[in-house]
Design a protein around this motif. Structure first.
Motif, mmCIF file in Angstrom:
data_model
loop_
_atom_site.group_PDB
_atom_site.id
_atom_site.type_symbol
_atom_site.label_atom_id
_atom_site.label_comp_id
_atom_site.label_asym_id
_atom_site.label_seq_id
_atom_site.Cartn_x
_atom_site.Cartn_y
_atom_site.Cartn_z
ATOM 1 N N ARG A 29 19.754 32.879 -15.745
ATOM 2 C CA ARG A 29 18.984 31.836 -15.040
ATOM 3 C C ARG A 29 17.520 31.949 -15.436
ATOM 4 N NH1 ARG A 29 17.002 27.602 -13.114
ATOM 5 N NH2 ARG A 29 16.691 27.269 -10.876
ATOM 6 N N THR A 31 13.662 30.283 -14.807
ATOM 7 C CA THR A 31 12.766 29.432 -14.028
ATOM 8 C C THR A 31 11.337 29.679 -14.507
ATOM 9 O OG1 THR A 31 12.334 31.065 -12.294
ATOM 10 C CG2 THR A 31 14.310 29.697 -12.028
ATOM 11 N N ILE A 140 19.589 29.489 -7.410
ATOM 12 C CA ILE A 140 20.582 28.476 -7.759
ATOM 13 C C ILE A 140 20.723 27.524 -6.574
ATOM 14 C CG2 ILE A 140 23.017 28.075 -8.288
ATOM 15 C CD1 ILE A 140 23.021 30.818 -9.667
ATOM 16 N N LYS A 143 20.250 21.355 -7.154
ATOM 17 C CA LYS A 143 19.586 20.700 -8.277
ATOM 18 C C LYS A 143 20.291 21.005 -9.598
ATOM 19 C CE LYS A 143 14.965 20.634 -6.189
ATOM 20 N NZ LYS A 143 13.559 21.118 -6.295
ATOM 21 N N LEU A 144 21.054 22.100 -9.626
ATOM 22 C CA LEU A 144 21.773 22.513 -10.838
ATOM 23 C C LEU A 144 23.216 22.011 -10.855
ATOM 24 C CD1 LEU A 144 20.392 26.154 -11.030
ATOM 25 C CD2 LEU A 144 19.784 24.258 -12.533
ATOM 26 N N TYR A 145 23.578 21.211 -9.880
ATOM 27 C CA TYR A 145 24.931 20.646 -9.816
ATOM 28 C C TYR A 145 25.257 19.931 -11.127
ATOM 29 C CZ TYR A 145 28.752 17.635 -8.028
ATOM 30 O OH TYR A 145 29.947 16.993 -7.824
ATOM 31 N N VAL A 147 25.374 21.084 -14.238
ATOM 32 C CA VAL A 147 24.815 21.528 -15.524
ATOM 33 C C VAL A 147 25.909 22.163 -16.383
ATOM 34 C CG1 VAL A 147 22.506 21.890 -14.568
ATOM 35 C CG2 VAL A 147 24.097 23.817 -14.715
ATOM 36 N N GLU A 154 18.666 26.023 -18.115
ATOM 37 C CA GLU A 154 18.187 26.682 -16.903
ATOM 38 C C GLU A 154 19.202 27.682 -16.360
ATOM 39 O OE1 GLU A 154 15.740 23.984 -14.139
ATOM 40 O OE2 GLU A 154 17.200 22.646 -15.071
ATOM 41 N N LEU A 155 20.472 27.388 -16.538
ATOM 42 C CA LEU A 155 21.548 28.261 -16.067
ATOM 43 C C LEU A 155 22.710 28.163 -17.043
ATOM 44 C CD1 LEU A 155 22.858 30.062 -13.826
ATOM 45 C CD2 LEU A 155 23.630 27.930 -12.753
#
Length: 211
Positions: A29, A31, A140, A143-145, A147, A154-155
């Motif tokens: 991850r 950021t 997590i 917002k990362l749904y 990806v 980002e992940l």
């Protein structure tokens, strides 16, 4: 360190197979604060429309939250529990068969100080030992749904070190009593000797789970 993503094909398998093979793999991850990396130590398989514990059981969720589960494996499925804690799941299998694997716990690998700050000074052993703790420490969120976890971003998921079958323990999933008989299915998998687990394992015979 240059972490290399797992290939897309890795995720295009049923959730039980994927849940076991995710043990020992790395979550990466990134950021603005920095990079955090952890090694997966505990997973749970949710085996699609025929699994009463799975979010896709019976029908597609009317609010659209499970839509990503109908995509081919490898996308992030993230949702809230109790209205406040994120849970990170990995979509498994082929398109239109909605399965997923919940990541329950992990071991810190890189960025431990950042994870500790996010977890307000929690002990190293407790940083990632539970799905909500893991998401907080790794930042997590929803917002990362969706990806793609097979691409650097980002992940993503990286190779790590696969865990041998004899090093894996299997037992019932946690907090799925509503699922009736399925609550006892041995779809929770852990690295047998790991101390980074959400709760101790009530082990069942791993041989009872299809490879």
């Amino acid at each position: 360190m240059d972490y290399q993503p797992l290939e897309r094909e890795f995720f295009l398998r049923d959730s039980v197979t994927l849940a076991k093979d995710l043990l020992g793999r790395l979550m990466v991850r990134t950021t603005e604060e920095g990079i955090t990396v952890c090694r997966i130590t505990e997973t749970e398989a949710y085996a699609g429309p025929d699994d009463p514990a799975c979010h896709s059981y019976g029908r597609r969720a009317p609010d659209g939250r499970t839509n990503v589960m109908y995509q081919p494996g490898g996308a992030a499925y993230i949702y809230l529990i109790y209205g406040m804690y994120s849970c990170f799941n990995i979509v498994a299998g082929p398109e239109d068969f909605p399965e997923a694997v919940l990541i329950r716990s992990a071991q810190p690998v890189e960025g431990t100080a950042l994870m500790t700050a996010r977890r307000k000074g929690a002990a190293e052993k407790n940083l990632l030992t539970g799905p909500g703790k893991l998401c907080q420490a790794m930042e997590i969120t929803k917002k990362l749904y969706g990806v793609p976890l097979w691409q650097k971003g980002e992940l993503f998921l990286a190779q790590g070190t696969a865990v041998k079958e004899e090093e894996i323990a299997a037992g019932p999933r946690i907090n799925v009593d509503y699922a009736g008989e399925a609550a006892g299915w041995p779809y929770r998998f852990v690295i047998r000797e790991s101390r980074y687990l959400s709760v101790p394992m009530k082990e069942k015979n791993a041989a009872a789970v299809s490879a």
